[in-house]
Design an enzyme around this catalytic site. Sequence first.
Site, PDB file in Angstrom:
ATOM      1  N   GLY A  11       0.515  -1.335   0.008  1.00 57.45           N
ATOM      2  CA  GLY A  11       0.715  -0.682   0.030  1.00 57.45           C
ATOM      3  C   GLY A  11       0.829   1.002   0.143  1.00 57.45           C
ATOM      4  N   ARG A  25      19.034  10.436  -3.905  1.00 57.96           N
ATOM      5  CA  ARG A  25      20.320  12.271  -3.240  1.00 57.96           C
ATOM      6  C   ARG A  25      21.473  11.240  -2.701  1.00 57.96           C
ATOM      7  NH1 ARG A  25      17.071  17.119  -4.930  1.00 57.96           N
ATOM      8  NH2 ARG A  25      16.603  16.307  -6.905  1.00 57.96           N
ATOM      9  N   ARG A  72       1.201  -5.340  -5.143  1.00 57.73           N
ATOM     10  CA  ARG A  72       1.368  -6.618  -4.815  1.00 57.73           C
ATOM     11  C   ARG A  72       1.632  -7.732  -5.225  1.00 57.73           C
ATOM     12  NH1 ARG A  72      -2.688  -3.772  -0.830  1.00 57.73           N
ATOM     13  NH2 ARG A  72      -1.815  -2.697   1.158  1.00 57.73           N
ATOM     14  N   SER A  73       2.887  -7.936  -5.351  1.00 55.99           N
ATOM     15  CA  SER A  73       2.823  -9.436  -6.525  1.00 55.99           C
ATOM     16  C   SER A  73       2.837 -10.653  -6.038  1.00 55.99           C
ATOM     17  CB  SER A  73       4.678  -9.394  -6.663  1.00 55.99           C
ATOM     18  OG  SER A  73       5.067  -9.813  -7.967  1.00 55.99           O
ATOM     19  N   ASP A 103       5.122  -4.794   5.899  1.00 50.84           N
ATOM     20  CA  ASP A 103       5.466  -6.320   6.589  1.00 50.84           C
ATOM     21  C   ASP A 103       5.511  -7.538   5.262  1.00 50.84           C
ATOM     22  OD1 ASP A 103       2.713  -6.466   6.404  1.00 50.84           O
ATOM     23  OD2 ASP A 103       2.424  -6.646   8.403  1.00 50.84           O
ATOM     24  N   GLY A 104       4.272  -7.343   4.084  1.00 51.56           N
ATOM     25  CA  GLY A 104       4.607  -8.035   3.098  1.00 51.56           C
ATOM     26  C   GLY A 104       5.524  -7.747   2.467  1.00 51.56           C
ATOM     27  N   THR A 126       4.761   2.963   5.444  1.00 51.99           N
ATOM     28  CA  THR A 126       2.933   1.790   5.564  1.00 51.99           C
ATOM     29  C   THR A 126       2.283   3.522   6.300  1.00 51.99           C
ATOM     30  OG1 THR A 126       1.072   0.426   6.251  1.00 51.99           O
ATOM     31  CG2 THR A 126       4.039   0.472   7.711  1.00 51.99           C
ATOM     32  N   ILE A 127       0.843   3.785   6.012  1.00 54.77           N
ATOM     33  CA  ILE A 127       0.154   4.239   7.095  1.00 54.77           C
ATOM     34  C   ILE A 127      -0.255   3.977   8.120  1.00 54.77           C
ATOM     35  CG2 ILE A 127      -0.661   5.373   5.367  1.00 54.77           C
ATOM     36  CD1 ILE A 127      -3.410   3.832   5.873  1.00 54.77           C
ATOM     37  N   ASP A 128       0.344   2.711   8.291  1.00 55.03           N
ATOM     38  CA  ASP A 128      -0.769   1.163   9.446  1.00 55.03           C
ATOM     39  C   ASP A 128       0.102   1.540  11.267  1.00 55.03           C
ATOM     40  OD1 ASP A 128      -2.286   0.765   8.136  1.00 55.03           O
ATOM     41  OD2 ASP A 128      -1.747  -1.588   7.580  1.00 55.03           O
ATOM     42  N   ASP A 130       2.445  -0.157  12.472  1.00 53.57           N
ATOM     43  CA  ASP A 130       2.452  -1.486  12.489  1.00 53.57           C
ATOM     44  C   ASP A 130       3.522  -2.285  12.906  1.00 53.57           C
ATOM     45  OD1 ASP A 130       2.429  -1.525  10.126  1.00 53.57           O
ATOM     46  OD2 ASP A 130       0.469  -3.789  10.396  1.00 53.57           O
ATOM     47  N   ARG A 155     -17.759  15.319  13.187  1.00 49.95           N
ATOM     48  CA  ARG A 155     -18.266  16.707  14.458  1.00 49.95           C
ATOM     49  C   ARG A 155     -19.330  17.702  14.426  1.00 49.95           C
ATOM     50  NH1 ARG A 155     -17.257  15.699  19.453  1.00 49.95           N
ATOM     51  NH2 ARG A 155     -15.465  13.750  19.252  1.00 49.95           N
ATOM     52  N   ARG A 163     -26.247  13.039  16.621  1.00 50.30           N
ATOM     53  CA  ARG A 163     -26.601  11.500  16.446  1.00 50.30           C
ATOM     54  C   ARG A 163     -24.668  11.111  17.205  1.00 50.30           C
ATOM     55  NH1 ARG A 163     -27.393  13.216   9.723  1.00 50.30           N
ATOM     56  NH2 ARG A 163     -29.195  13.158  10.579  1.00 50.30           N
ATOM     57  N   ARG A 172      -6.399  -2.925   9.744  1.00 47.03           N
ATOM     58  CA  ARG A 172      -6.857  -4.321   9.085  1.00 47.03           C
ATOM     59  C   ARG A 172      -5.936  -4.830  10.238  1.00 47.03           C
ATOM     60  NH1 ARG A 172      -5.629  -6.327   2.725  1.00 47.03           N
ATOM     61  NH2 ARG A 172      -3.993  -4.995   3.362  1.00 47.03           N
ATOM     62  N   SER A 216     -24.146  13.751  21.185  1.00 52.65           N
ATOM     63  CA  SER A 216     -23.685  13.116  20.313  1.00 52.65           C
ATOM     64  C   SER A 216     -22.238  12.790  20.682  1.00 52.65           C
ATOM     65  CB  SER A 216     -23.305  14.302  19.103  1.00 52.65           C
ATOM     66  OG  SER A 216     -22.478  15.142  19.470  1.00 52.65           O
ATOM     67  N   HIS A 253     -10.301   5.112   1.486  1.00 46.16           N
ATOM     68  CA  HIS A 253      -8.120   5.601   0.557  1.00 46.16           C
ATOM     69  C   HIS A 253      -7.694   7.052   1.221  1.00 46.16           C
ATOM     70  CE1 HIS A 253      -8.634   1.254  -0.987  1.00 46.16           C
ATOM     71  NE2 HIS A 253      -7.928   1.825  -0.716  1.00 46.16           N
TER      72      HIS A 253
HETATM   73  O1  F6P Z   1      -1.481  -1.646   4.855  1.00 45.31           O
HETATM   74  C1  F6P Z   1      -2.056  -0.245   5.001  1.00 45.31           C
HETATM   75  C2  F6P Z   1      -3.580  -0.064   3.653  1.00 45.31           C
HETATM   76  O2  F6P Z   1      -3.907   1.099   4.199  1.00 45.31           O
HETATM   77  C3  F6P Z   1      -4.626  -1.538   5.856  1.00 45.31           C
HETATM   78  O3  F6P Z   1      -4.519  -0.125   6.748  1.00 45.31           O
HETATM   79  C4  F6P Z   1      -5.586  -1.546   4.837  1.00 45.31           C
HETATM   80  O4  F6P Z   1      -6.026  -2.568   5.415  1.00 45.31           O
HETATM   81  C5  F6P Z   1      -5.231  -1.311   3.535  1.00 45.31           C
HETATM   82  O5  F6P Z   1      -4.086  -1.305   3.468  1.00 45.31           O
HETATM   83  C6  F6P Z   1      -5.690  -1.862   2.975  1.00 45.31           C
HETATM   84  O6  F6P Z   1      -5.568  -1.786   0.923  1.00 45.31           O
HETATM   85  P1  F6P Z   1      -5.591  -1.975  -0.108  1.00 45.31           P
HETATM   86  O7  F6P Z   1      -5.135  -0.302  -0.539  1.00 45.31           O
HETATM   87  O8  F6P Z   1      -5.455  -3.025  -1.020  1.00 45.31           O
HETATM   88  O9  F6P Z   1      -7.421  -1.968  -0.832  1.00 45.31           O
END
Ligand code: F6P
Length: 323
Positions: A11, A25, A72-73, A103-104, A126-128, A130, A155, A163, A172, A216, A253
Amino acid sequence: MKSIGVFTSGGDAPGMNAAIRAVVRSSLFLGLDVYGIKYGYNGMIDGDIYKMKSYSVSNIVQRGGTILKSARSKEFMTKEGRAKAYEQLKKRGIEGLIAIGGDGTFTGANIFYEEHGIPVIGAPGTIDNDLYGSDYTIGFDTAVNTALDAIDKIRDTAASHDRVFFVEVMGRHSGYIAIHCGIGGGSELIMVPETSTTIKDVIETLKKGRDKDKTSSIIVVAEGDEQGNAQEIAGKVGQELPALDIRVSNLGHIQRGGSPTSFDRILASRLGLAAVEGLINGEKNVMVGIVNDKITYTSLKLAISKSKPINEDLMRLTEILNT
Ligand code: F6P
């Protein structure tokens, strides 16, 4: 080492371009040739590889996404695919790799190193957030701020219409984004895969809020929560509390795009340089990271197998601030 390759995989994350720029650079500064490999491992297999110059990375430090593209290959998961990739590198004299991803990406890099012995340094993109071995990953800070901006806007509607909003953010297997934007956005509850929160807990929190005259509420849900996604959780809560006006918003996204924050640009730049220096100094099969503001190298095996625990203090903080 005279020649290295750089690629992004998995991702995309804001700040990947700043990392590519730093790798290119720094390599040129330190006397290395540097090749850009497009579309991650797919481009490595297909030979979608070009020599990069200083100008190849001009005007990208502020751009989201990745100029090297990402994928993702599936083919790289096979021995034959990896052998083809190795031949492409050998043909061009590429002796080391910098893999920017999660991680992948590092799982693939680890196997590749074991099979073909090409030194690989991973840079956590990665944005996660993790990955074990770095306090922060490239893209996390930007994603949190994007989600936070959306929550602030939601908000307004939550307050105007009295609400309850369930806001789903990415993650994930990880609740880092949820925790950070949940606290920053003043949410009533944060639901993440790392901790167990029952539907009963959600109902109690909402009832308590109403008892305190709260009109709310915002509940942030990480997409990988064990109770299901935000839509499913909202459905279950709505059945128990039909009087509530409930809405669901999935931020999706938008969290992956946009111009990186200064934090992510600086992190990416530091990690890019440290990755190149690591390769030159003989590091192999490691992920470069930042721990307590210092550059560290953690074996790829550890980075992919050990989970990074969430900060329990932050979960406690949410509970206290929700009094
Ligand atoms: O690993 C980054 C991530 O944005 C996860 O937070 C999310 O679950 C996943 O990728 C979504 O992947 P894709 O863009 O393949 O739907």
